[in-house]
Structure formats: C-alpha cells, structure tokens
Motif scaffolding. Structure first.
Motif, PDB file in Angstrom:
ATOM      1  N   ASP A 133      43.990  -0.969  12.829  1.00  0.00           N
ATOM      2  CA  ASP A 133      43.310   0.262  13.083  1.00  0.00           C
ATOM      3  C   ASP A 133      43.452   0.162  14.716  1.00  0.00           C
ATOM      4  O   ASP A 133      43.365  -0.671  15.504  1.00  0.00           O
ATOM      5  N   LEU A 134      43.455   1.509  15.138  1.00  0.00           N
ATOM      6  CA  LEU A 134      43.103   1.754  16.527  1.00  0.00           C
ATOM      7  C   LEU A 134      41.737   2.339  16.950  1.00  0.00           C
ATOM      8  O   LEU A 134      41.474   3.369  16.347  1.00  0.00           O
ATOM      9  N   ASN A 135      40.794   1.669  17.337  1.00  0.00           N
ATOM     10  CA  ASN A 135      39.440   1.896  17.633  1.00  0.00           C
ATOM     11  C   ASN A 135      39.554   2.589  19.198  1.00  0.00           C
ATOM     12  O   ASN A 135      39.834   1.637  20.164  1.00  0.00           O
ATOM     13  N   VAL A 136      38.937   3.957  19.406  1.00  0.00           N
ATOM     14  CA  VAL A 136      38.871   4.520  20.531  1.00  0.00           C
ATOM     15  C   VAL A 136      37.503   4.993  20.571  1.00  0.00           C
ATOM     16  O   VAL A 136      36.909   5.403  19.921  1.00  0.00           O
ATOM     17  N   THR A 137      36.970   4.893  21.996  1.00  0.00           N
ATOM     18  CA  THR A 137      35.747   5.572  22.307  1.00  0.00           C
ATOM     19  C   THR A 137      36.044   6.479  23.506  1.00  0.00           C
ATOM     20  O   THR A 137      36.454   5.943  24.500  1.00  0.00           O
ATOM     21  N   VAL A 138      35.694   7.768  23.314  1.00  0.00           N
ATOM     22  CA  VAL A 138      35.864   8.793  24.409  1.00  0.00           C
ATOM     23  C   VAL A 138      34.291   9.239  24.863  1.00  0.00           C
ATOM     24  O   VAL A 138      33.904   9.871  23.981  1.00  0.00           O
ATOM     25  N   GLU A 139      34.061   9.086  25.907  1.00  0.00           N
ATOM     26  CA  GLU A 139      32.825   9.467  26.439  1.00  0.00           C
ATOM     27  C   GLU A 139      32.979  10.900  27.072  1.00  0.00           C
ATOM     28  O   GLU A 139      33.980  11.271  28.091  1.00  0.00           O
ATOM     29  N   ILE A 140      32.480  11.729  26.617  1.00  0.00           N
ATOM     30  CA  ILE A 140      32.374  13.266  27.238  1.00  0.00           C
ATOM     31  C   ILE A 140      31.169  13.373  28.180  1.00  0.00           C
ATOM     32  O   ILE A 140      30.081  13.464  27.603  1.00  0.00           O
ATOM     33  N   PRO A 141      31.305  13.475  29.586  1.00  0.00           N
ATOM     34  CA  PRO A 141      30.109  13.352  30.315  1.00  0.00           C
ATOM     35  C   PRO A 141      29.511  14.859  30.146  1.00  0.00           C
ATOM     36  O   PRO A 141      29.715  16.110  29.914  1.00  0.00           O
ATOM     37  N   ARG A 142      28.296  14.755  30.425  1.00  0.00           N
ATOM     38  CA  ARG A 142      27.331  16.019  30.469  1.00  0.00           C
ATOM     39  C   ARG A 142      27.324  16.453  31.898  1.00  0.00           C
ATOM     40  O   ARG A 142      27.026  15.617  32.875  1.00  0.00           O
TER      41      ARG A 142
END
Length: 173
Positions: free
Chosen positions: A26-35
């Motif tokens: 599996d490919l685990n991805v975390t993307v942070e969308i800034p406020r």
C-alpha cells in the motif's frame, strides 16, 4: 498415487504464485492542507499522481474537486492543476471511478492507496515521484514532489509546500 497428488498441489501453488501481483503493498500518503487567513477562502482542487523518472505520468491516484455543481462547473477548474492536466488529466473522463472526490478542508488528510487497485496495480517496482498539485479559486497554485521507491517498504519521505500545500509524506507499507 499419493506422491502425484502432492506434486499436482505443488504445481498448482506455483502457478497461483506466478499469477499473484509481484507487489501487494500500500502507498500511505498524508497531505496537509494549510489553513489560510484570506478574505475569500475556497478549498483547493488537488490532484495526487505518480510521475515516472522521465517526468511522464504513471497514474492518477486522486483528484479532489467540486463534482456536485450544476452543469458540471467543477470540472472547468481542473485545468488549473496545469502539470497534472497536461500529463494525465485531459485524457480522463470525470467523475473518474475510484479517483474523483470532493475537496477537503484544511488539516492533515491521510490516504491509503492499495497496491492491488487503480494506478498502483500495474506499477512496476522502481523509483517514482508522488506529485501533489493544488490550485485554489482566488488563490494560488503549487506542486510538491516526493520521491519514493515502489517495490519494497521503506522509511517515509516528505517534502513541504510554501503556501497552498503543507507537508506531504509518502511511505510504502
């Protein structure tokens, strides 16, 4: 008679192993969308895709946009994710099954892409870039690339955007 049954069972297991994908990671991805503190905030459109070493697209994992507008106005903004659009997006039809999704709110977005489905199913082991590209109405545009090796589990890799994207982390598990 009994040894030939065992031999057949072993031969069947060997054929089954050959038909199984070489990689079921599996490919685990975390993307942070800034406020962002701006007068008129719109959630960003985001494309998440895999880039080959020669900078061609290997596959699209996710596209976040507004699919519920009347007359399908959400798709007209997909072109603002220029790199993805030129390499893969303009050849796709939307909504794309298993790829399209609604825009996301600010904060960390954790995603898991199965190696047995979609673009990862046929991806050969090797070095790639995970590209996360964001464009926001009345806002900016940004792309972040994170190199990773598909084919064996490894340590997480990350990169950080400057405005439209925060930290992007990818790991093969």
């Amino acid at each position: 008679m009994k040894p030939s049954v065992s031999l057949l069972t072993f031969a069947g297991a060997a054929v089954g192993a050959a038909a199984t994908p070489a990689l079921a990671a599996d490919l685990n991805v975390t993307v942070e969308i800034p406020r962002l503190s701006v007068a008129e905030y719109h959630r960003p459109y985001v494309s998440i895709w895999i880039e080959n070493p020669d900078a061609t697209a290997a596959g699209t994992l996710a596209v976040w946009y507004d699919p519920d507008t009347k007359e399908d106005h959400g798709t007209k903004w997909l072109k603002d994710m220029r790199q993805w659009w030129r390499k893969a997006g303009r050849e796709m039809t939307f909504p794309a099954d298993g790829v399209s999704g609604a825009t996301r709110a600010p904060g960390p977005q954790k995603l898991v892409f199965s190696g047995t489905r979609g673009a990862l199913k046929t991806l050969k082991p090797g070095s790639y870039n995970l590209v996360v590209e964001a464009a926001r109405e009345v806002g900016g545009h940004e792309a972040v690339r994170v190199p990773f090796v598909w084919g064996k589990p490894g340590k997480p890799a990350s990169a950080k955007g400057a405005a439209e994207l925060g930290a992007v982390t990818v790991s093969v598990k």
